[in-house]
Design an enzyme around this catalytic site. Sequence first.
Site, PDB file in Angstrom:
ATOM      1  N   ASP A   1      18.615  54.147 -65.923  1.00  0.00           N
ATOM      2  CA  ASP A   1      17.203  54.285 -65.639  1.00  0.00           C
ATOM      3  C   ASP A   1      17.044  55.556 -64.790  1.00  0.00           C
ATOM      4  OD1 ASP A   1      14.585  51.868 -64.812  1.00  0.00           O
ATOM      5  OD2 ASP A   1      14.520  53.986 -65.358  1.00  0.00           O
TER       6      ASP A   1
HETATM    7  C1  GLC Z   1      11.126  54.287 -65.001  1.00  0.00           C
HETATM    8  C2  GLC Z   1      11.276  52.837 -65.404  1.00  0.00           C
HETATM    9  C3  GLC Z   1      11.826  52.660 -66.782  1.00  0.00           C
HETATM   10  C4  GLC Z   1      11.343  53.796 -67.666  1.00  0.00           C
HETATM   11  C5  GLC Z   1      12.012  55.065 -67.170  1.00  0.00           C
HETATM   12  C6  GLC Z   1      11.580  56.303 -67.950  1.00  0.00           C
HETATM   13  O1  GLC Z   1      11.477  54.452 -63.653  1.00  0.00           O
HETATM   14  O2  GLC Z   1      12.021  51.995 -64.527  1.00  0.00           O
HETATM   15  O3  GLC Z   1      11.389  51.374 -67.239  1.00  0.00           O
HETATM   16  O4  GLC Z   1      11.695  53.563 -69.014  1.00  0.00           O
HETATM   17  O5  GLC Z   1      11.783  55.281 -65.777  1.00  0.00           O
HETATM   18  O6  GLC Z   1      10.239  56.577 -67.717  1.00  0.00           O
END
Ligand code: GLC
Length: 756
Positions: A287
Amino acid sequence: MNYKLTLLLAFIVFGAQAQKLSEAQIASKVDSLVAIMTIAEKVGQTNMYNGTWEFTGPVPADDNNQLKADNIKKGYVGGMLNVLTAKGTREAQKMAVENSRLGIPLIFGYDVIHGYKTMLPVPIAQSASWDFEGAKRGAALAAQETGASGVHWTFSPMIDVSWDARWGRIMEGAGEDSYLTSVMAKAWIEGYQGDDLSDPLTIAACAKHFAGYAFAEAGRDYNTADVSPQTLYNVILPPFEAAVNAGAATFMNSFNEISGVPATGDKYLQREILKGRWGFDGFMVSDWGSIGELLTHGFAEDSAHAGELAFNAGSDMDMEARIYEFELEQLVASGKVDMSTLDDAVKRILSVKYRLGLFEDPYKYCDDKREKELVYTAETKKIARDVAKSTLVLLKNENNLLPLSKNIKSIAVIGQLAGSKDIPLGNWRAQAIANSAVSVEEGIKNAVSKKTKVQFAQGYTLTTGNRDFVHELTFEDDQGEGFEEAINLARTSEVVVLTVGEDCYQTGEGRSQADISLKGKQLELFNELIKVNKNVVVVLMNGRPLAIPELAEKASAILETWFSGSEAGNAIADVLFGDYNPSGKLPVTFPDNVGQEPLHYDRKSTGRPVTNAFDNGLVFWSHYTDSPNEGTYPFGFGLSYSEFNYSDLNVQSVENGKVKVEVLISNTSKTPGKETVQVYIRDRVASLTQPIKRLVDFKQVEVAAGGQQKVTFELTKEDLGFYNNQYEFVVEDGAFDIMVGTNSMDLMKETINLTF
Ligand code: GLC
């Protein structure tokens, strides 16, 4: 490079691919490609950048962007997020394919959580439909718009089972139940990926966040999750295993730690369970920045150590921590990361790109004409409306106030949420056009006859501020200046439709709340309106369960509508005026108050179980001295304009531990309707305590007015067993309660002794 070698490389990388490749052919091509890649090119595939500039224009003079552009051209980038449109992705793809030595295509990802431009209801709403085909159809629509816009991959579905309404991201998942979440996971993944991932109108799914993210202590986003093996194996993991079984192309890990180990660095989760026991053959993306967060967790010494821990633990691709690109090559050179580990990650990433058909044609998703034809059309909005209708949950309907007549003389539509064309679009709204939703007010006006007078009053102010910068939203200290107009309108109207709840930006990432009651003066206005009009229909617009006991007690009718997307107002009016008989069921428990959180129906008995201890003057029993134990609305609850009666429950043990369950559903009303028949079980005595009930199956049946339907289920060992603390699946002889009903509280029950 000499001509022959270039030809050889081109053939290896792209080859003549007229037909869809088999997995064996993909594996062979991937092996051949990895064999000729330099270590810098291999590390490049593990590197994912955020698209920080419009690729349709020149790279802005900025070291970071220039470095990104240079690395893309060198083949040192595997994927990007937030690069959009057929044109934009084509430009970015050209940078990689036409400049790098091997021309390996980029994979483009984006957060398509409930639609790309045509907004579907938020995921918790879709789960409230309990409609597998409907959720699948919605995901297929989202995939069509996303693929047509040049994007290959969505960071969805989010399948974190959540027991805590304080957690803002409960809106993004399928609710509190592991079985329902597993069903929705399969529906969403099959919808996104279709039957052929190389079809440019299907996209790679990403099951997230692996794992335990929703169990953040106190419901505070990113907080520590301290879960027992029982919760991990029996609640948190099953939806992710369902995602693997549904063929999810990718996974994303989570920010939280589980019992001392940050998920991004958790080898047991990512390698032993996901890639080992479950045989997941796609890749794991971290993430945003979570690899770097191993330092702030106190789990890694420095960036190199964080990269080593994350990569060896099974995080294959680095989303914007910018660690693999600078550390991984040295980690391999020093032996802290084996080349075989790097090759495994690269093969996983390249395999997904082959499955998407990107080596066959890196530009197959980049079709401007198709984008214009397929994105945000009358057809897509119709699908969104159909999906939205089935997500609405009728919570109360005193004296059958609903459905309303379309010829009613006058309706007062009250509340900032009722007039908003933006809030129904929800948070995580991808490329939704601001203020493009059909509002509740518009939907009602679209539905009623020309004779009906529909008037609007804002009544309260929930949020103001520049909605383009969601972090600037302010929850006004409303002085009640809108009350007089609203009360006067209510006094002179036949019916009031009052919309209350939350701004969509009160839920979603980083939006945990310690108070989950109605903000501002919403409840105060409600209490004023019911003084002057006895026909107040409350339309709830919210992303989390709210604590609304007073509303539940005093309102004549309550319709839960969540954030219903682009066609919100029309779908809500379809139910309010009877064009659609509400069929939704709550995927989450609505608490009486936030003090009860985390609150979920599938709780344990405890050694001192009690209901209504307070009323019975009991003290030393599991209860509160200032609150009921139960919530206001239970999991699985939802009314209909039909009247469904359950009778003739018949439970029989059949061969090798199967249980046959039959029940008769009668519709005693004059309105045909759809009922979700739910089956719960309880293993009464086991080597590890079991929930007092847990959902194991459900079926949706249409029952004609005055008609009957016999519904049959067959439960197997897989339904009746559980995982022990060694993650072994066990089924134990003994007494089982088999319960069937219309929600998790109103159940018929038979107890049966089973030997397996
Ligand atoms: C965010 C979220 C995740 C998302 C990623 C890309 O922090 O936790 O769910 O897909 O970053 O935007």
